[in-house]
Design a protein around this motif. Structure first.
Motif, PDB file in Angstrom:
ATOM      1  N   ASP A  71       0.835  -1.212   0.000  1.00 14.56           N
ATOM      2  CA  ASP A  71       0.000   0.000   0.000  1.00 14.56           C
ATOM      3  C   ASP A  71       0.865   1.255   0.000  1.00 14.56           C
ATOM      4  OD1 ASP A  71       0.530  -1.042   2.718  1.00 14.56           O
ATOM      5  OD2 ASP A  71      -0.429   0.806   3.376  1.00 14.56           O
ATOM      6  N   GLY A  72       2.109   1.129   0.501  1.00 12.16           N
ATOM      7  CA  GLY A  72       3.040   2.257   0.453  1.00 12.16           C
ATOM      8  C   GLY A  72       3.464   2.509  -0.991  1.00 12.16           C
ATOM      9  N   ALA A  73       3.847   1.444  -1.675  1.00 12.33           N
ATOM     10  CA  ALA A  73       4.297   1.578  -3.064  1.00 12.33           C
ATOM     11  C   ALA A  73       3.172   2.114  -3.944  1.00 12.33           C
ATOM     12  CB  ALA A  73       4.790   0.236  -3.581  1.00 12.33           C
ATOM     13  N   LEU A  74       1.920   1.834  -3.529  1.00 13.72           N
ATOM     14  CA  LEU A  74       0.771   2.296  -4.315  1.00 13.72           C
ATOM     15  C   LEU A  74       0.622   3.820  -4.284  1.00 13.72           C
ATOM     16  CD1 LEU A  74      -1.645   0.988  -5.906  1.00 13.72           C
ATOM     17  CD2 LEU A  74      -2.992   1.231  -3.827  1.00 13.72           C
ATOM     18  N   GLY A 108      -1.307  -1.061   5.894  1.00 10.17           N
ATOM     19  CA  GLY A 108      -1.465   0.278   6.476  1.00 10.17           C
ATOM     20  C   GLY A 108      -0.136   0.973   6.733  1.00 10.17           C
ATOM     21  N   MET A 109       0.939   0.307   6.357  1.00 12.38           N
ATOM     22  CA  MET A 109       2.267   0.846   6.657  1.00 12.38           C
ATOM     23  C   MET A 109       3.076   0.990   5.381  1.00 12.38           C
ATOM     24  SD  MET A 109       2.612   1.066  10.033  1.00 12.38           S
ATOM     25  CE  MET A 109       4.361   1.022  10.398  1.00 12.38           C
ATOM     26  N   SER A 110       3.805   2.078   5.318  1.00  9.70           N
ATOM     27  CA  SER A 110       4.931   2.160   4.385  1.00  9.70           C
ATOM     28  C   SER A 110       6.079   1.629   5.248  1.00  9.70           C
ATOM     29  CB  SER A 110       5.102   3.625   3.965  1.00  9.70           C
ATOM     30  OG  SER A 110       6.111   3.761   3.015  1.00  9.70           O
ATOM     31  N   CYS A 150       6.771   9.086  -3.287  1.00 15.25           N
ATOM     32  CA  CYS A 150       6.580   9.738  -4.587  1.00 15.25           C
ATOM     33  C   CYS A 150       7.575  10.894  -4.669  1.00 15.25           C
ATOM     34  CB  CYS A 150       5.144  10.208  -4.757  1.00 15.25           C
ATOM     35  SG  CYS A 150       4.421  10.930  -3.307  1.00 15.25           S
ATOM     36  N   GLU A 151       8.804  10.528  -4.993  1.00 17.31           N
ATOM     37  CA  GLU A 151       9.882  11.504  -5.055  1.00 17.31           C
ATOM     38  C   GLU A 151       9.608  12.561  -6.115  1.00 17.31           C
ATOM     39  OE1 GLU A 151      10.218   8.212  -4.906  1.00 17.31           O
ATOM     40  OE2 GLU A 151      11.194   7.956  -2.962  1.00 17.31           O
ATOM     41  N   GLN A 152       8.942  12.147  -7.197  1.00 12.09           N
ATOM     42  CA  GLN A 152       8.658  13.109  -8.268  1.00 12.09           C
ATOM     43  C   GLN A 152       7.754  14.210  -7.736  1.00 12.09           C
ATOM     44  OE1 GLN A 152       6.949  10.755 -11.417  1.00 12.09           O
ATOM     45  NE2 GLN A 152       8.771   9.523 -11.613  1.00 12.09           N
TER      46      GLN A 152
HETATM   47  C1  LIG Z   1      11.572   4.986  -4.762  1.00 16.08           C
HETATM   48  C2  LIG Z   1      11.701   4.548  -3.339  1.00 16.08           C
HETATM   49  N1  LIG Z   1      11.439   5.415  -2.333  1.00 16.08           N
HETATM   50  C3  LIG Z   1      11.561   5.018  -1.042  1.00 16.08           C
HETATM   51  C4  LIG Z   1      11.955   3.741  -0.745  1.00 16.08           C
HETATM   52  C5  LIG Z   1      12.200   3.320   0.689  1.00 16.08           C
HETATM   53  N2  LIG Z   1      11.246   2.282   1.090  1.00 16.08           N
HETATM   54  C6  LIG Z   1      11.594   0.978   1.107  1.00 16.08           C
HETATM   55  S1  LIG Z   1      10.359  -0.009   1.568  1.00 16.08           S
HETATM   56  C7  LIG Z   1       9.334   1.303   1.814  1.00 16.08           C
HETATM   57  C8  LIG Z   1       7.946   1.072   2.296  1.00 16.08           C
HETATM   58  C9  LIG Z   1       7.167   0.210   1.384  1.00 16.08           C
HETATM   59  O1  LIG Z   1       5.861   0.078   1.870  1.00 16.08           O
HETATM   60  P1  LIG Z   1       4.861  -0.896   1.189  1.00 16.08           P
HETATM   61  O2  LIG Z   1       4.891  -0.741  -0.291  1.00 16.08           O
HETATM   62  O3  LIG Z   1       3.542  -0.705   1.852  1.00 16.08           O
HETATM   63  O4  LIG Z   1       5.452  -2.330   1.501  1.00 16.08           O
HETATM   64  P2  LIG Z   1       5.596  -3.065   2.917  1.00 16.08           P
HETATM   65  O5  LIG Z   1       7.016  -2.885   3.347  1.00 16.08           O
HETATM   66  O6  LIG Z   1       4.616  -2.445   3.891  1.00 16.08           O
HETATM   67  O7  LIG Z   1       5.270  -4.471   2.597  1.00 16.08           O
HETATM   68  C10 LIG Z   1       9.979   2.510   1.516  1.00 16.08           C
HETATM   69  C11 LIG Z   1       9.381   3.853   1.653  1.00 16.08           C
HETATM   70  C12 LIG Z   1      12.231   2.878  -1.826  1.00 16.08           C
HETATM   71  N3  LIG Z   1      12.645   1.616  -1.639  1.00 16.08           N
HETATM   72  N4  LIG Z   1      12.104   3.298  -3.083  1.00 16.08           N
END
Ligand SMILES: Cc1ncc(C[n+]2csc(CCOP(=O)(O)OP(=O)(O)O)c2C)c(N)n1
Length: 507
Positions: free
Chosen positions: A20-23, A50-52, A234-236
């Motif tokens: 959900d974070g990547a989304l 619910g977590m990034s 979302c770095e962009q």
């Molecule tokens: C472009 C980018 N920005 C930031 C990160 C740092 N980062 C690694 S995992 C993560 C959280 C990912 O959350 P989610 O997609 O919900 O996956 P989960 O770990 O909860 O399974 C972040 C912010 C990254 N890997 N790539």
């Protein structure tokens, strides 16, 4: 992959799993948009915890949270159907039925976003219930009418006590047996410096893209709730949003790891540099990142930022200089002198004393740490200390090196470098960055442009990917530690070493 499958007329499943974070990233929606439009058979599994790394942010996250608490989808559909069964039959009624069905669905089920994008939504399903997951995946596999969105609920760290208790810390763990830190982390020094800047200037806003903990900024959120912002992964958007702020006289400090800023390159170019906006980019994890591996190496930022007109680039030799550089960067941006970037490494500093007050450094001026007539070692950022140590080793062998802490990759301290070139035409550049387009390249360009004839040895990362592994080991491998730098000097100028060899006593 699904497109390739369809072009070949084959039958197999493509499953994309996303957090959900990547989304929260724009690219995720670009993919959903494309697949939904093409009505292509793709199964998207959303692992929603619910977590990034930290708690997830954003409106999509709020929508997903609403799904957790809403009437389950299947139940809702059932209710809708029951209502419709009591409607009269007939053609007009059929159209009304369809419209009412869609409206009621939209009312009861918050995740229609995915359905509106052309996906059939399955879920939400409890991700820790193996049978439920198997069941829904089997349904997704057998579904033949376009893309499917499977919404799975999970708990971050589920089943492992320490990770359940502190799921932010346990997002990623380092190898055990790491030495106890004897100096502060660069990240902590960075966060203190940002606090100092936020206190000193109300126009400053600090921004992170889903890395409140990783950038050290976490405590700043409660201290400056209006002026410290997490935009999600979302770095962009982080860059362009900050550009919007900068157009209104706000001074943005955008803290993004070197590797992740790559995602926002076009925004840095078009939305910041081309617009002549003044900005601070703080690039943590610049250089070899060690255990984070190939995808996280911060080895390209000099090469991708140096060509952008108007940019100023700095790298500190230690943690005290990092603080001064951030202070300098903030002054530079606040005075509307253009975008300015500071790169600093992952890990701990050198344990140097951090003075009571920060200093503003003169832009484009280097610092000479040691004088010697045989050669000049110019280091940028983290390797400065290794360069000094190498010079001391070489001095014991009778070979005297000048050591320059470059401080700036752009603008270079041209006057000083050209004066040194005229006096001691043997240069070594050292950087923790790819050699192509990096700091050494900048020095080579300057020397060439000004017609300075110098024998130049450029130390850095060669044309290959750097894998996972301890920073110390990779530094040794690429000759970027003191020993490596000294060896490079001996290898390049053996005549200098021979000239200083202790005379053998005859007989
Ligand atoms: C472009 C980018 N920005 C930031 C990160 C740092 N980062 C690694 S995992 C993560 C959280 C990912 O959350 P989610 O997609 O919900 O996956 P989960 O770990 O909860 O399974 C972040 C912010 C990254 N890997 N790539």
């Amino acid at each position: 992959m699904a497109l390739a499958r369809d072009l070949r007329g084959e039958e197999w499943n493509v499953v994309a799993v996303i957090g959900d974070g990547a989304l929260t990233a724009g690219m995720a929606f670009e993919g959903l948009n494309n697949v939904g439009h093409d009505h292509r058979r793709v199964i998207v599994v959303l692992n929603d915890n619910g977590m990034s790394i930290a708690p997830n942010v954003g409106a999509v996250s709020r929508m997903l949270e609403a799904v957790r608490t809403a009437t389950p989808y299947r139940g809702a559909k059932h209710v809708v159907r029951q209502v419709l069964e009591h409607m009269p039959a007939g053609e007009l009624a059929e159209e009304a039925r369809r419209r009412i069905f869609n409206s009621l669905k939209a009312l009861l089920i918050p995740n229609l976003l995915f359905e509106q994008l052309g996906f059939t939504y399955f879920g939400p399903v409890d991700g820790h219930d193996l049978f439920a997951v198997e069941n829904v995946l089997a349904k997704a596999r057998d579904f033949r009418d376009g893309p499917v969105f499977v919404h799975v609920h999970t708990q971050k760290g589920h089943g492992y006590g320490p990770a359940e208790d502190d799921n932010v810390k346990w997002h990623g763990v380092s190898a055990t047996g790491a030495a106890k830190a004897t100096a502060p982390q660069y990240t902590a020094v960075f966060a203190d410096a940002v606090r100092e800047i936020l206190k000193s200037d109300e126009r400053t806003v600090a921004i992170t893209a889903a890395m409140p903990g990783g950038t050290g900024m976490l405590p700043l959120f409660s201290e400056f709730p209006q002026r410290v912002i997490d935009v999600g992964i979302c770095e962009q958007h982080a860059v362009t949003m900050a550009a919007g702020l900068a157009t209104q006289g706000i001074v943005p400090v955008v803290a993004i790891y070197s590797t992740f800023l790559q995602r926002g390159f076009d925004q840095v170019l078009h939305d910041v540099a081309v617009q002549d906006l003044s900005f601070v980019f703080a690039m943590d994890r610049a250089g070899i990142v060690g255990d984070d591996g190939r995808t996280h190496q911060g080895l390209y930022d000099i090469a991708y930022l140096r060509p952008l007109p108007g940019f100023t680039l700095m790298a500190p030799k230690d943690e005290a200089e990092l603080r001064d550089m951030l202070w300098t960067a903030h002054h530079h941006a606040a005075a509307q002198r253009g975008p300015i970037g500071v790169r600093f490494p992952r890990g701990t500093g050198f344990g140097v004393t951090i003075p009571a007050a920060p200093r503003e450094l003169p832009i484009g001026v280097s610092e000479t740490l040691r004088e010697g007539d045989d050669l000049v070692i110019i280091a940028y950022g983290q390797p400065v200390n290794a360069a000094l140590e190498a010079a001391e080793t070489l001095a014991r062998e009778g070979l005297q090196a000048t050591v320059v802490n470059a401080r700036f990759a752009k603008p270079l301290d041209a006057e000083r470098l050209l004066a040194l070139a005229a006096r001691t035409p043997r240069f070594v550049t050292v950087e923790e960055h790819v050699v192509a387009g990096g700091f050494g390249s900048a020095v080579a360009e300057l020397l060439h442009e000004r017609g300075a004839r110098v024998e130049l040895e450029m130390l850095g990362i060669p044309d290959e990917h750097v894998d996972h592994g301890a920073q110390k080991l990779w530094r040794r491998h690429y000759g970027l530690d003191a020993e490596g730098i000294a060896a490079a000097v001996r290898g390049r100028w053996p005549q200098l070493v021979r000239a200083h060899e202790p005379e053998r006593t005859a007989g």
